[in-house]
Design an enzyme around this catalytic site. Structure first.
Site, PDB file in Angstrom:
ATOM      1  N   GLU A 239     -35.275 -22.051  12.908  1.00 44.09           N
ATOM      2  CA  GLU A 239     -34.482 -21.961  14.195  1.00 44.09           C
ATOM      3  C   GLU A 239     -33.280 -21.408  13.830  1.00 44.09           C
ATOM      4  O   GLU A 239     -32.434 -22.210  13.035  1.00 44.09           O
ATOM      5  CB  GLU A 239     -34.582 -23.464  14.562  1.00 44.09           C
ATOM      6  CG  GLU A 239     -35.909 -24.079  14.569  1.00 44.09           C
ATOM      7  CD  GLU A 239     -36.687 -23.762  16.057  1.00 44.09           C
ATOM      8  OE1 GLU A 239     -37.787 -24.186  16.228  1.00 44.09           O
ATOM      9  OE2 GLU A 239     -36.102 -23.129  16.754  1.00 44.09           O
ATOM     10  N   CYS A 275     -26.836 -25.731  17.571  1.00 41.79           N
ATOM     11  CA  CYS A 275     -27.138 -24.554  17.539  1.00 41.79           C
ATOM     12  C   CYS A 275     -27.797 -24.326  19.103  1.00 41.79           C
ATOM     13  O   CYS A 275     -28.071 -23.042  19.536  1.00 41.79           O
ATOM     14  CB  CYS A 275     -28.608 -24.386  16.727  1.00 41.79           C
ATOM     15  SG  CYS A 275     -29.591 -25.894  16.757  1.00 41.79           S
TER      16      CYS A 275
END
Lengths: 497, 497
Positions: A239, A275
């Site tokens: 990710e 993120c």
């Protein structure tokens, strides 16, 4: 070699730890390989108990862990208290998902005419290498989503500690080890290694069956390339940080000040080290979005302190790169003087600069965001179509009906894994319907998620058993359904008995 | 450049076709991109109707297609009749799977306490590049499993025709195009290109979102590497030829002659040109397996005719390589004189030669198999553990209870995607529970299958919608469940209403 722990607020050293040697890494993987079959054969409810024991231990030691974590991350006690509680909740949640049993995908076709009996079930991949992230020292680190979902799915785990919080990682590893021992889990189920070379050795170790990573594009892609060069290539679920676009519809212009304040709150949260940080706002021409965001930033007056000296330096070089790529700083809060302080800033750029290959399309980790105005929906759609894949995208709409809302959601859904509506993307609930992943390069595997029930699916693969006698099948595939899981029998979905 | 069609039985030319130009390939992808959103937005039942129309057209033109296919493949009319019927069945099956709707993975968490509303659904990836296989000119080619499951999942398809049956591919493409037009499908939904360079151009085309391939390891890995070098890396679902081990338990020794005859039938089926061909038998020491198989091969006296001149040549060099790697020919049927004839053979080797890196662990495409004796279960387990990942593995047991059967199934399940028991692996039913895929290098994505209901899962990715008003959600995620699909609501699985 040793890993040095620093306090980001002061820049002073907290202490240091020895890196794992190559032999230690291989031994950890070997122990994981030795117990992989045993772990795979346990009932999911047993693994749920293991994870619950770790959650309990985490909560029991919360005070010390939070103090230690704050000294290494500078994220502050309130944030870390919430994150630790969430991490314990995650550990229990993934155990519940395992015990519910849908992830096992039990599918049985009875023999008929020319078709043989077939029973298809998901089996664990084997030892998983987990790379802890810097920005969530509890929730995406040693005992975070990846570790919890891999163990829930029946895989031993070897964690590579993030060097931004080595002492906390060590403490978490110790707590997990002791809780798992007390709960009767096999000794090879969990191990912790540290050091940069240890991470490389881990990905290259023949016994590793999958890699899970949360972090930067550069880091994730380096691991992905490394895994692709193995003799037995293994999946890498990385990710990676992306720009996470926001679209403000014309109908939302009347509440631009409120949206601007929310935007600042979201992109400066945790010093912008998410993120899912919203990094790029598309606002209607004439909305005054850039001025509103600059004003909101002045009002909020954040004081970002970054997790590492490197990240703090990268915020400065990132800002310079954005300016070099055609953006202009519209509002900035200068960095404090101590430790790993960094500025917070909002920049504006003309829409024509949103083009493939531009630095403006890439993440600038930290409390930095960009605002771009669009003239009409066609121009907006073209710009959104040029974006990289992202983890999340957001739409802000009129309070009531808004014609443009559904279309903006459609545009974003082609580029992201999660579309939030009148809601900021920085909160990522762990629940059945969560998706934390997105099109390349947001994730190296576009169908994967590292948060939510489907996180387990990364660590299993299907095996079909054809024409086998019932008593020779693994328990989960037997006709008496001993684990009481949902199944599909002869094409018909059946809920758990 | 042109693609030449040959009759494998005679080696004579049937005709030739022009290769697609780079501009034609890009135009096909561009048309697919243009309709991708429209296709994704159709209800699954509509796509089922499209696929059924293609199935009907295939059956209506069966006689001509089978004659054409036989002239290009030499596989014989009975086999091709069965394969065409199967292919029509597959097209309908994947449509049914789509309409059933579980593949959409609809998951809804209603808002509560700190958690927002989330609806997670699977959305189509976009245009898929499908590479037809040589060995199943209907079932794994232009209108085979990959095309059918990709369209069922809502993706436009651009097929790269296999050069071993270019005229049949062209005819299949024409039939599909006309059936889809009549059924009202958008023109960009399906296209066919041909030529080696066209395949490369296709994988590199920016609009392609995924690649599906069935064939050799060399071919599959080359495409996988190519896709990994794209700016936007896309998933490659390559099912690749592997050795597919067979274990005979000590309890099965009493029926060695019957098993040997079955083995020969399976490894010579279709001239051994099955990706599930059982290539390596482990039999108990003293079972006389090698002699029994050699005798059965003499009795069966197969006359392999290969799909291409290259494949026929590769059987010969493959046999030489197996001998060079330590195997000995125990029985051989020499090749006929005409066309692309090749020998059939069984070889024996000592178990110590089953070691990593040995040529004996790799597929030899064609009617060639290896028999190895094991002294005890420990030796067997060690040898199975050294095998590459395979698509399928088989266990042959005593007629009644057999202590060793479950353990042999366990050994194989760690190396394969399907374990057949007292059943040969060459039959691959298309049904809900099928798994046609396996650990690396059997598949480039170890959790994927190219046959069975889960084949659709390769071509979708999840998107979660957070805090969105019901009317802005895509239809499938709305509260009234307009497509009547199974859902998970607040963690509870619900069958279709």
């Amino acid at each position: 070699m040793s890993v040095v722990s620093y306090d980001p607020v002061t820049g002073r050293e907290n202490g240091r730890l020895e890196e794992s040697t190559p032999a230690e890494v291989l031994a950890a993987v070997e122990r994981a390989v030795e117990v992989a079959e045993e772990v795979a054969g346990t009932a999911p409810a047993v693994r749920r108990a293991w994870l619950a024991a770790v959650a309990d231990a985490l909560e029991a030691e919360a005070d010390d862990l939070i103090a230690l974590g704050d000294s290494e991350t500078g994220l502050g006690r309130p944030r870390l208290e919430a994150e630790l509680a969430r991490t314990a909740g995650q550990l229990r949640f993934y155990g519940d998902v395992a015990a519910e049993g849908s992830y096992l995908g039990v599918t049985i076709d009875h023999a008929r005419e020319a078709q043989p009996f077939l029973a298809r079930v998901q089996v664990p991949l084997g030892p998983v290498a987990v790379f802890g992230a810097s920005n969530f020292p509890f929730a995406f680190s040693v005992l975070g989503n990846d570790t919890a979902s891999a163990v829930a799915a029946g895989c031993p785990v070897v964690v590579k500690a993030h060097p931004a919080h080595p002492l906390l990682s060590q403490a978490l590893g110790r707590i997990a080890r002791s809780a798992l021992d007390a709960a009767g889990a096999p000794a090879g189920l969990f191990a912790l290694v540290s050091g940069r070379q240890a991470g490389i050795d881990l990905v290259q170790a023949p016994g590793i069956a999958a890699v899970a990573f949360t972090g930067s594009q550069a880091g994730g892609l380096a691991l992905w390339r490394l895994a692709n060069e193995r003799e037995r290539v293994v999946p890498v679920f990385a990710e990676m940080g992306t720009v996470n676009p926001v679209v403000v519809t014309p109908g939302a212009m009347s509440r631009m000040a409120e949206i601007a304040a929310g935007f600042v709150g979201s992109f400066t949260l945790g010093s912008g080290q998410y993120c899912t940080k919203p990094g790029l706002m598309f606002a209607p021409a004439g909305s005054g979005a850039l001025d509103a965001v600059a004003a909101a930033l002045r009002d909020a007056a954040p004081r970002p302190v970054m997790l590492t000296a490197d990240i703090a330096a990268a915020v400065r070089t990132g800002l310079e790169a954005l300016v070099a790529a055609g953006a202009e700083v519209a509002g900035v809060v200068e960095a404090g003087a101590d430790g790993w302080a960094a500025p917070a800033a909002v920049l504006g750029a003309p829409l024509r600069e949103i083009r493939p290959g531009s630095r403006l399309l890439e993440e600038c980790f930290g409390a930095v965001a960009l605002v771009v105005e669009y003239a009409d929906e066609r121009e907006l759609a073209a710009a959104v179509g040029r974006l990289q894949g992202s983890l999340a995208g957001s739409v802000f709409t009129a309070d009531g009906p808004d014609e443009a809302a559904g279309r903006a959601m459609g545009m974003l859904s082609s580029r992201v894994g999660r579309v939030t509506v009148n809601d900021w993307p920085t909160g990522v609930a762990y629940s059945w319907a969560q998706q934390h992943g997105g099109p390349w390069p947001a994730t190296s595997a576009p169908a994967a998620t590292s948060v939510g029930a489907a996180a387990l699916d990364r660590f299993v693969r299907p095996v079909a058993y054809q024409s086998a006698r019932d008593e020779w099948l693994p328990p989960v595939a037997r006709s008496d359904n001993p684990w009481s899981v949902p199944r599909r029998v002869d094409g018909v979905l059946q809920t758990a008995p």
